[in-house]
Write a protein that holds these residues in place. Structure first.
Motif, PDB file in Angstrom:
ATOM      1  N   HIS A 186       0.833  -1.206   0.000  1.00  0.00           N
ATOM      2  CA  HIS A 186       0.000   0.000   0.000  1.00  0.00           C
ATOM      3  C   HIS A 186       0.862   1.249   0.000  1.00  0.00           C
ATOM      4  O   HIS A 186       1.949   1.267   0.570  1.00  0.00           O
ATOM      5  N   THR A 223       1.453   4.881   1.504  1.00  0.00           N
ATOM      6  CA  THR A 223       1.142   5.526   2.783  1.00  0.00           C
ATOM      7  C   THR A 223       0.718   6.977   2.547  1.00  0.00           C
ATOM      8  O   THR A 223       0.796   7.483   1.422  1.00  0.00           O
ATOM      9  N   GLY A 224       0.329   7.649   3.614  1.00  0.00           N
ATOM     10  CA  GLY A 224       0.003   9.076   3.509  1.00  0.00           C
ATOM     11  C   GLY A 224       1.190   9.889   3.028  1.00  0.00           C
ATOM     12  O   GLY A 224       1.040  10.816   2.226  1.00  0.00           O
ATOM     13  N   ALA A 225       2.378   9.532   3.500  1.00  0.00           N
ATOM     14  CA  ALA A 225       3.593  10.225   3.048  1.00  0.00           C
ATOM     15  C   ALA A 225       3.840   9.970   1.567  1.00  0.00           C
ATOM     16  O   ALA A 225       4.298  10.853   0.838  1.00  0.00           O
ATOM     17  N   VAL A 268       1.476   9.373  -0.710  1.00  0.00           N
ATOM     18  CA  VAL A 268       0.495  10.187  -1.432  1.00  0.00           C
ATOM     19  C   VAL A 268       0.965  11.633  -1.501  1.00  0.00           C
ATOM     20  O   VAL A 268       0.897  12.279  -2.555  1.00  0.00           O
ATOM     21  N   ALA A 269       1.469  12.145  -0.391  1.00  0.00           N
ATOM     22  CA  ALA A 269       1.966  13.522  -0.365  1.00  0.00           C
ATOM     23  C   ALA A 269       3.122  13.700  -1.353  1.00  0.00           C
ATOM     24  O   ALA A 269       3.207  14.732  -2.035  1.00  0.00           O
TER      25      ALA A 269
END
Length: 90
Positions: A74, A76-78, A80-81
Motif C-alpha cells: 500500500h 502511505t500518507g507520506a 500520497v503527499a
C-alpha cells in the motif's frame, strides 16, 4: 526521489504490487499483482531495491496479516503527499 522510484510509487498507489514472505515456498520479495488479484510475476531485482528504499522512507507499507497469502503493498500518507508534490512541480 528518482523517476524510477516515482514510477514504482505509482504502481503501489494503483494496487499493482504484492509482497511474498517466502514462508510457504519460493524466495521472499515483491511480485506484480495481476488483474485477478493474484501474483503475476516477480518484480526485477533493481525494482525490488527501489521498493525497499520506498519502504524504508515509509512511502509504501506491506500489509500485515497472518497466513500464507501474499501481502498487498500500500501507499502511505507520506507516499500520497510525495506523489502530489511531484505532480504540482511538473
Amino acid at each position: 526521489m528518482t523517476d524510477h522510484e516515482l514510477r514504482l510509487l505509482r504502481h503501489a498507489a494503483c494496487g499493482e504490487l504484492l509482497f511474498h514472505r517466502g514462508s510457504w515456498g519460493g524466495p521472499s520479495g515483491y511480485r506484480w499483482r495481476g488483474p485477478d488479484g493474484i501474483e503475476a510475476g516477480r518484480v526485477p531485482p533493481w525494482d525490488e531495491t527501489a521498493l525497499d528504499r520506498l519502504a524504508e522512507h515509509r512511502l509504501i507499507a506491506i500489509e500485515s496479516r497472518r497466513g500464507p497469502l501474499d501481502r498487498r503493498v500500500h501507499i502511505t500518507g507520506a507516499g500520497v503527499a510525495a506523489l502530489v508534490a511531484t505532480a504540482r512541480a511538473a
